[in-house]
Scaffold this active site. Structure first.
Site, PDB file in Angstrom:
ATOM      1  N   VAL A 138       0.848  -1.190   0.000  1.00 49.75           N
ATOM      2  CA  VAL A 138       0.000   0.000   0.000  1.00 49.75           C
ATOM      3  C   VAL A 138       0.889   1.247   0.000  1.00 49.75           C
ATOM      4  O   VAL A 138       0.652   2.200  -0.752  1.00 49.75           O
ATOM      5  CB  VAL A 138      -0.950   0.012   1.206  1.00 49.75           C
ATOM      6  N   ASP A 139       1.927   1.256   0.831  1.00 44.60           N
ATOM      7  CA  ASP A 139       2.864   2.387   0.849  1.00 44.60           C
ATOM      8  C   ASP A 139       3.480   2.612  -0.520  1.00 44.60           C
ATOM      9  O   ASP A 139       3.517   3.737  -1.027  1.00 44.60           O
ATOM     10  CB  ASP A 139       3.980   2.129   1.860  1.00 44.60           C
ATOM     11  N   TYR A 140       4.002   1.551  -1.109  1.00 46.37           N
ATOM     12  CA  TYR A 140       4.716   1.704  -2.370  1.00 46.37           C
ATOM     13  C   TYR A 140       3.760   2.079  -3.504  1.00 46.37           C
ATOM     14  O   TYR A 140       4.073   2.945  -4.331  1.00 46.37           O
ATOM     15  CB  TYR A 140       5.469   0.418  -2.712  1.00 46.37           C
TER      16      TYR A 140
END
Length: 398
Positions: free
Chosen positions: A168-170
């Site tokens: 999700v971050d990336y």
């Protein structure tokens, strides 16, 4: 010139998602001036264990190569003055903060447009700048749970499972980078900037893609599958071999026909396995047969048979094997930078490729390393710098 060499980004960012988005812009030549809050020691990513030494960490190197660092206290009038001078020269202000913070610290478009009408303010937040969760902190692990990802991951009957990577971050970083570039393109065309309100939550929900469409339109209830099987294509999953695991996928009927030829099992020619629909209907029987068959030989032997036959397949590598794979090396996906403490640092390259010119990488900056560069950019002479220092613009002076 690199593709983005004419773009300047002021980045109020730290840790993972935000820096991951901007590092690819820096790799493409954008000038990313990273603002680090001096009282807290700058980006928390500098201190992430286990591979850290003082303010240096391999974690920070991964997300911040090619950028510049300016220690700047935005809470002081002098620090704000320097920030506003930078905004006048910039194409974009980029941040990854809690949803209510950009407005609180004055970095949204309505708050900056008087300085630069064409500036783009791209805010990557946990939950966006509106909605009931806007003031909540957003972290990858929490978002994977909220967006249904963990419920979909793992073996049937097992506990909810997070992806092995912070996807999700990336993914949110990539979404923010796309939004920023679209905003800059429009601002250069129209002469008017804007806010880009992107979030990890929006990213995670958006990546539900076709299972979401199936649910919304046909009442489909996603469920975990044994051995990471595809929800509709059979066979398309991992299979245990005699010494590990392999992935075999028949996404087209021709691939299934090739697999049947390689395995040379009369049972596979049964009409009930002839089409996508019938293989799915009889999946338990078929997959049990394939499990038993693939378990008779080591992975390398199966891959040596399947690859030449044109059956989509691959090993289940560990990280070390993935990084030494001949294709990884042939694609120049391991790159090097030189660091004053670590020496030669190896890391993975950006997957974003534009044109034929090979990319060049520069190490991540030490904290506040680029004050001199920024001073020159803004035309600050020594008396001006001394005045700003004494006013606390760059942090407390001894």
């Amino acid at each position: 010139m690199k593709p983005l060499a004419d773009i300047r980004i002021i980045a109020v960012e730290q840790y993972g998602a935000g820096p991951f988005g901007s590092v690819h812009l820096a790799d493409l030549g954008a000038e990313v001036i990273k603002i680090e809050e001096p009282q807290s020691g700058g980006d928390v990513g500098r201190y992430v264990p286990p591979y850290n030494h003082g303010e240096d960490s391999l974690f920070f190197e991964t997300f911040n190569r090619g950028k510049r660092s300016l220690s700047l206290d935005l809470a002081t009038p002098a620090g704000r003055e320097v920030f506003e001078d930078l905004v006048r020269t910039a194409d974009a202000v980029y941040s990854n903060l809690r949803g209510d913070v950009p407005a609180k610290i004055g970095i949204t478009y309505p708050q900056l447009k008087h300085l630069n009408p064409a500036v783009v303010c791209c805010s990557l937040t946990g939950f966006g700048m509106t909605g009931p969760r806007a003031k909540q902190p957003g972290y990858d692990y929490i978002l994977q749970g909220l967006a249904g990802w963990m419920e979909l991951t793992g073996e049937p009957g097992g506990p909810p499972t997070k992806s092995g990577l912070s996807l999700v971050d990336y993914s949110g970083g990539f979404v923010a980078a796309i939004a920023l570039l679209a905003g800059v393109h429009a601002a250069r065309r129209d002469g008017v900037g804007m806010d880009c309100d992107v979030s990890l939550y929006d990213t995670a929900i958006g990546m539900l893609t076709y299972p979401a469409a199936w649910h919304l339109n046909a009442g489909f209830t996603p469920a975990r599958t044994h051995h990471s099987a595809h929800p509709s294509l059979v066979p398309f999953q991992v299979f245990p071999s005699a010494d590990g695991w392999i992935v075999v996928g028949c996404a087209k009927e021709k691939f299934w026909q090739r697999l049947v030829q390689v395995l040379d099992l009369p049972a596979l020619t049964d009409p009930k396995f002839a089409t996508f629909a019938t293989r799915r209907e009889h999946a338990d029987e078929l997959l049990s047969l394939l499990d038993t068959t693939f378990a008779t030989k080591p992975s390398a032997e199966w891959l040596a048979l399947l690859e030449p036959a044109g059956v989509p397949c691959g090993p289940v590598n560990d990280v070390a094997a993935a990084l030494r794979d001949p294709h990884t090396l042939a694609r120049d996906l391991v790159v090097e930078t030189e660091h004053p403490y670590y020496g030669t640092v190896k890391q993975v390259a950006s997957p974003v490729r534009v044109g034929d010119e090979p990319p060049a990488y520069r190490r991540a900056p030490r904290r506040g390393e680029d004050l001199g560069y920024v001073a020159g950019l803004l035309g600050y002479d020594e008396p001006r710098l001394a005045s700003l220092r004494s006013a606390g613009a760059f942090g407390k002076t001894p």
